[in-house]
Write an enzyme that holds these catalytic residues in place. Structure first.
Site, PDB file in Angstrom:
ATOM      1  N   LYS A  41       2.148  14.721 -21.259  1.00 38.78           N
ATOM      2  CA  LYS A  41       1.788  14.438 -19.878  1.00 38.78           C
ATOM      3  C   LYS A  41       2.854  14.921 -18.876  1.00 38.78           C
ATOM      4  O   LYS A  41       4.079  14.425 -18.906  1.00 38.78           O
ATOM      5  CB  LYS A  41       1.665  13.008 -19.694  1.00 38.78           C
ATOM      6  CG  LYS A  41       0.773  12.416 -18.332  1.00 38.78           C
ATOM      7  CD  LYS A  41       0.879  10.963 -18.190  1.00 38.78           C
ATOM      8  CE  LYS A  41       2.330  10.616 -17.508  1.00 38.78           C
ATOM      9  NZ  LYS A  41       2.525  11.220 -16.000  1.00 38.78           N
ATOM     10  N   CYS A  89      18.959  15.497 -12.317  1.00 40.38           N
ATOM     11  CA  CYS A  89      19.697  14.528 -13.055  1.00 40.38           C
ATOM     12  C   CYS A  89      21.017  14.914 -13.246  1.00 40.38           C
ATOM     13  O   CYS A  89      21.819  14.155 -13.451  1.00 40.38           O
ATOM     14  CB  CYS A  89      19.032  14.226 -14.483  1.00 40.38           C
ATOM     15  SG  CYS A  89      18.947  15.776 -15.379  1.00 40.38           S
TER      16      CYS A  89
END
Ligand code: NAD
Length: 501
Positions: A193, A302
């Site tokens: 997903k 990140c």
């Protein structure tokens, strides 16, 4: 929520927006299909604020179909000759490369990042991810342990079965392929997903998989919200391993669900990374790369360095040069070559970032540059843009310096000694990445060893070798991706012991 009423060419449907929009579909058992509920989620172009496509609002039933298809495909895929599997994955990598322009544009429209960045970093990295794991799997090995003539042990590594892969919006195809490629290369079948915020390139990847001859059911892509489709993947009893990249809070929810089910878990989570500049660093390189580390991809990586610690003796000089270079960065239409910084991924994320700028002011921070929303004239007037923002005067332990903002906002802080900066750097709940700037070898090694960080760059940033272990300490994650670590994550090890006498 939009519900399509009429079907026209391919995926172009008319919905509540009164215009023809593309309706993305799930990819299950080798073909595209609409969500069983018929419900869709609006997909917004963050550079304009306009809805430009719709994505399936998938539910447990869609995930169930995807898992069944992956289970059916598993026996044949897991025993397929490695060379054959590898050839299919190499073909996928080549087809991504052939469609670079189309994929780069799709990524930029979905995410808001500059087109030049999608073209030079995101899509080439997706090409490399598939190519790297297609070939790495051919060179994998298992160990033997000889018990001096008494017995021989050898290790078998078998694919775990159906793997779940869930990825975030900041590097959409780059991180989606970073999980899917090793899972497939190790012989697992996959239910994946992508983020509901940036689904388009994962959809285009499903077309590529069809063209590359990936057998039906080997990769299934279900679109939709995390708490519905994502949670259905995490909690499905037939999914043996979950590889997740996203926020620390989401990682916690996933652990709470998957842990008691004894699933294998790989978690790549948030960060609040320090950039540490010692007085003996190569000044110009340190300034230039720290600016890049702060604001690349709108600060939505990140690994971005958002806490910049500078040794006291060069603090003023560094601050001046850093602010000058940051203020020069051009914020604007991501389709234009001249834009250094594109749009923030969504309205809600922009509001969150702006609220952190307000918090910084309340905490006594002084804005040295930026601090505001930008509304470029013309096409992008309704888009979500923020100026590169540099803040000083903040305590290392205040909320602005402890919590992940994940936007173009950094704080600059002086330090007096090596001990002090190590304490500052290690003071957050995170431990993902750090950059250290020094020309002293001893300082470099000492600080690298002392930092609580999964990755330490010395005199560089985001220099990546795909063979190295990638991941974070503390609340930045559990486990490592990259190299053979990722291939092994998707396998189960078995020790076979044969008595020889
Ligand atoms: P997120 O956690 O909101 O979402 C990530 C993915 O998880 C999305 O696909 C989402 O739909 C899904 N999800 C959300 N809730 C879920 C649930 N309850 N169950 C299952 N799936 C769920 O993160 P985001 O906002 O998309 O991404 C930003 C975050 O990702 C930042 O914190 C950033 O630091 C982190 N990140 C980490 C790395 C790394 O390698 N450590 C890399 C990129 C981004």
């Amino acid at each position: 929520m939009a519900s399509p009423s009429t079907v026209s060419n391919k995926n172009m449907l008319s919905g509540k927006h009164g215009k023809s929009l593309m309706y993305i579909r799930n990819f299950i058992n080798g073909s595209h299909c609409p969500p069983l509920s018929g419900n869709y989620i609006d997909n917004v172009d963050p550079s304009t604020g306009n809805v430009y496509s719709c994505i399936p609002d998938s539910e447990e039933t869609d995930v169930q179909q995807a898992v069944e298809s992956a289970r059916t495909a598993f026996p044949a895929w897991s025993v397929m000759q490695k060379q054959k599997r590898s050839a299919i994955l190499i073909r996928i990598s080549e087809l991504i490369r052939d469609r670079t322009e189309e994929l780069a544009l799709a990524e930029t429209v979905d995410n808001g990042k500059p087109l030049w960045l999608s073209r030079s970093v995101d899509i080439p990295r997706a090409v490399s991810n598939f190519h790297f794991y297609a070939t790495a799997a051919l060179h994998d090995w298992t160990e033997t342990h000889n018990m001096e003539g008494t017995a021989l042990n050898y290790t078998l590594r078998n694919p775990v079965g159906v793997a779940g892969c869930i990825s975030p919006w900041n590097l959409p195809l780059y991180l989606f392929s970073w999980k899917v490629a090793p899972a497939l290369a190790s012989g697992c079948t996959v239910v994946a997903k992508p983020s509901e915020v940036t689904p388009m390139t994962a959809y285009l990847l499903s077309e590529i998989c069809m063209d590359a001859g990936l057998p039906p059911g080997v990769l299934n892509i279900v679109h939709g919200y995390g708490h519905k489709a994502g949670m259905a993947i995490v909690s499905h009893p037939e999914i043996a391993a979950v590889s997740f990249t996203g926020g620390t809070r989401t990682g916690e929810i996933i652990s709470r669900t998957a842990g008691p089910m004894f699933k294998k878990l790989s978690l790549e989570l948030g960060g609040k990374n320090p950039t540490i500049v010692f007085a003996d660093a190569d000044f110009d390189k340190a300034v230039h790369t720290s600016v890049r580390a702060a604001f690349s991809n709108q600060g939505e990586i990140c690994l971005c360095g958002s806490r910049i610690f500078v040794e006291e003796s060069i603090y003023k000089k560094f601050k001046t040069a850093f602010v000058k270079e940051s203020a020069r960065l051009k914020v604007g239409d991501p389709l234009l070559e001249e834009s250094n910084i594109g749009a923030i991924v969504s309205d809600s994320h922009m509001i969150k970032i702006l609220s952190y700028i307000d918090l910084a002011k309340q905490e006594g921070g002084e804005i040295l540059c930026g601090g505001n929303r930008v509304q470029p004239k013309g096409r992008c007037e309704g888009g979500f843009f923020i100026e590169p923002t540099v803040i000083e005067n903040l305590d290392a332990y205040c909320r602005t310096n402890q919590e992940e903002i994940f936007g173009p906002v950094v704080s600059i802080i002086p330090f007096r000694s090596q001990e002090e900066v190590i304490t500052f750097a290690n003071s957050t709940q995170y431990g993902l990445a750090a950059s250290v700037w020094t020309s002293n070898l001893k300082t470099a090694h000492t600080v690298a060893a002392a930092l609580q960080s999964g990755i330490v760059w010395i005199n560089c940033w985001l220099l990546r070798d795909l063979r190295t272990p990638f991941g974070g300490m503390k609340n930045s994650g559990v486990g490592r991706e990259g190299g053979f670590e990722a291939l092994r994550f998707f396998t189960e090890e078995k020790n076979v012991c044969i008595r020889l006498k």
